[in-house]
Scaffold this motif. Structure first.
Motif, short mmCIF file in Angstrom:
data_model
loop_
_atom_site.label_atom_id
_atom_site.label_comp_id
_atom_site.label_asym_id
_atom_site.label_seq_id
_atom_site.Cartn_x
_atom_site.Cartn_y
_atom_site.Cartn_z
N GLY A 93 0.78 -1.23 0.00
CA GLY A 93 0.00 0.00 0.00
C GLY A 93 0.81 1.27 0.00
N HIS A 94 2.06 1.19 -0.46
CA HIS A 94 2.87 2.43 -0.51
C HIS A 94 2.12 3.47 -1.37
N SER A 95 2.27 4.74 -0.99
CA SER A 95 1.50 5.78 -1.69
C SER A 95 1.84 5.82 -3.18
N TYR A 165 3.34 5.23 8.78
CA TYR A 165 2.65 6.48 8.49
C TYR A 165 3.56 7.33 7.65
N GLU A 166 3.19 7.57 6.40
CA GLU A 166 4.01 8.34 5.47
C GLU A 166 3.16 9.43 4.82
N PRO A 167 3.20 10.63 5.41
CA PRO A 167 2.48 11.73 4.74
C PRO A 167 3.04 11.92 3.34
N ILE A 171 7.24 12.77 1.33
CA ILE A 171 8.03 11.72 0.65
C ILE A 171 8.87 12.32 -0.47
N GLY A 172 10.20 12.18 -0.32
CA GLY A 172 11.10 12.63 -1.38
C GLY A 172 11.22 14.12 -1.52
N THR A 173 10.65 14.87 -0.59
CA THR A 173 10.65 16.33 -0.71
C THR A 173 11.74 17.00 0.12
N GLY A 211 9.07 9.62 5.42
CA GLY A 211 8.92 10.88 4.69
C GLY A 211 10.08 11.80 4.99
N SER A 212 11.13 11.70 4.17
CA SER A 212 12.34 12.54 4.33
C SER A 212 13.05 12.31 5.65
N VAL A 213 13.08 11.05 6.10
CA VAL A 213 13.90 10.70 7.28
C VAL A 213 15.36 10.59 6.85
O1 LIG Z 1 8.58 6.61 0.55
C1 LIG Z 1 9.36 6.59 1.49
C2 LIG Z 1 9.69 5.29 2.13
O2 LIG Z 1 8.78 4.29 1.77
C3 LIG Z 1 10.06 7.82 1.97
O3 LIG Z 1 10.98 8.22 0.99
P1 LIG Z 1 12.07 9.34 1.38
O4 LIG Z 1 12.77 8.85 2.62
O5 LIG Z 1 12.97 9.41 0.17
O6 LIG Z 1 11.27 10.61 1.63
#
Ligand SMILES: O=C(CO)COP(=O)(O)O
Length: 252
Positions: A93-95, A165-167, A171-173, A211-213
């Motif tokens: 279920g990844h976004s 929980y991944e807003p 993600i990737g921002t 999310g950008s960890v």
């Molecule tokens: O989608 C993610 C992990 O499943 C998060 O990606 P980032 O760590 O590159 O933001």
């Protein structure tokens, strides 16, 4: 006490040769025993990684799975095939799969059940889009996604599952949520699970933030009351980044 878990989601990166190079480097490192370590690699690299990482503490994950054991599903991979490769976890279920590949709450639930049935631990992704965040719909969205994903599971099956929980807007921002806000939403997800099942199950299930960890912010998330780990994309692609995430997650 819930064991912390760091999972790298490599997405569509790393050839087999690059994955082998990464694994051979990481297996030489002294890794914290307190943190559970997972690498979710592309399907093509799983066999090679399984051989290299055998006997180490690093566990393997996949990034998707079909809900059927076999069948006329061109291009898909079954839970049996993943189990045969020595995979322990599977992201469901990844976004990016909800956005680009028509993953729905219904298919997520079918995949979660199939994974558990075959001894795979699901890492179930939930999280709101920027539009939903700005419309103050975060709690409604994560409630719907969580309840749908866990529908029909036993309390025991939920307890061994992981929620991420991944807003989507983080993600990737490079713009992560704050540790406090992430913790608030994750505590709400735990409340939803307590209502759907019971408090003991809600207390047992591990919930990650994603999310950008990065190595320099992971400790802040893990020091929160309800955050048990991280699901990390970009920062998990380098050996230095992955080791930094593990080290950061090991701090009290
Ligand atoms: O989608 C993610 C992990 O499943 C998060 O990606 P980032 O760590 O590159 O933001």
């Amino acid at each position: 006490m819930r064991q912390r878990i760091i999972a790298g989601n490599w997405k569509m990166y790393k050839t087999i040769a690059e994955a082998e190079q990464f694994a051979n480097a990481v297996k030489q490192a002294e890794l914290s025993a307190t943190v559970e370590k997972v690498i979710c690699a592309p399907f093509t690299a799983l066999s090679a990684l399984s051989a290299i990482l055998k006997g180490t503490e690093i566990k393997l994950g996949a990034q998707n799975v079909h809900f059927a054991e076999e069948g006329a599903y061109t291009g898909e991979i079954s839970p049996l095939m993943l189990k045969e490769l020595g995979v322990d976890y599977v992201i469901i279920g990844h976004s990016e799969r909800r956005q680009y590949f028509n993953e729905t709450d219904e298919t997520v639930n079918k995949k979660v059940k199939a994974a558990l049935q075959h001894g795979l631990k699901p890492i179930i992704c939930v999280g709101e889009t920027l539009a939903e965040y700005e419309a103050n719909e975060t709690e409604a969205v994560v409630r719907r996604q969580t309840e749908a994903a866990l529908q029909g599971l036993s309390a025991e099956q939920v307890s061994v599952s992981v929620i991420a929980y991944e807003p989507v807007w983080a993600i990737g921002t490079g713009k992560s949520s704050t540790a406090e806000n992430a913790n608030q939403t994750i505590a709400y997800i735990r409340h939803v699970i307590a209502s759907q099942f019971d408090q003991d199950t809600a207390n047992a299930v591990r919930i990650q933030y994603g999310g950008s960890v990065k190595p320099d912010n992971v400790a802040g998330f893990l020091q929160q009351s309800d955050i048990d780990g991280a699901l990390v994309g970009g920062a998990s692609l380098t050996v230095e980044g992955y080791l930094g995430l593990i080290a950061g997650a090991s701090t009290k």
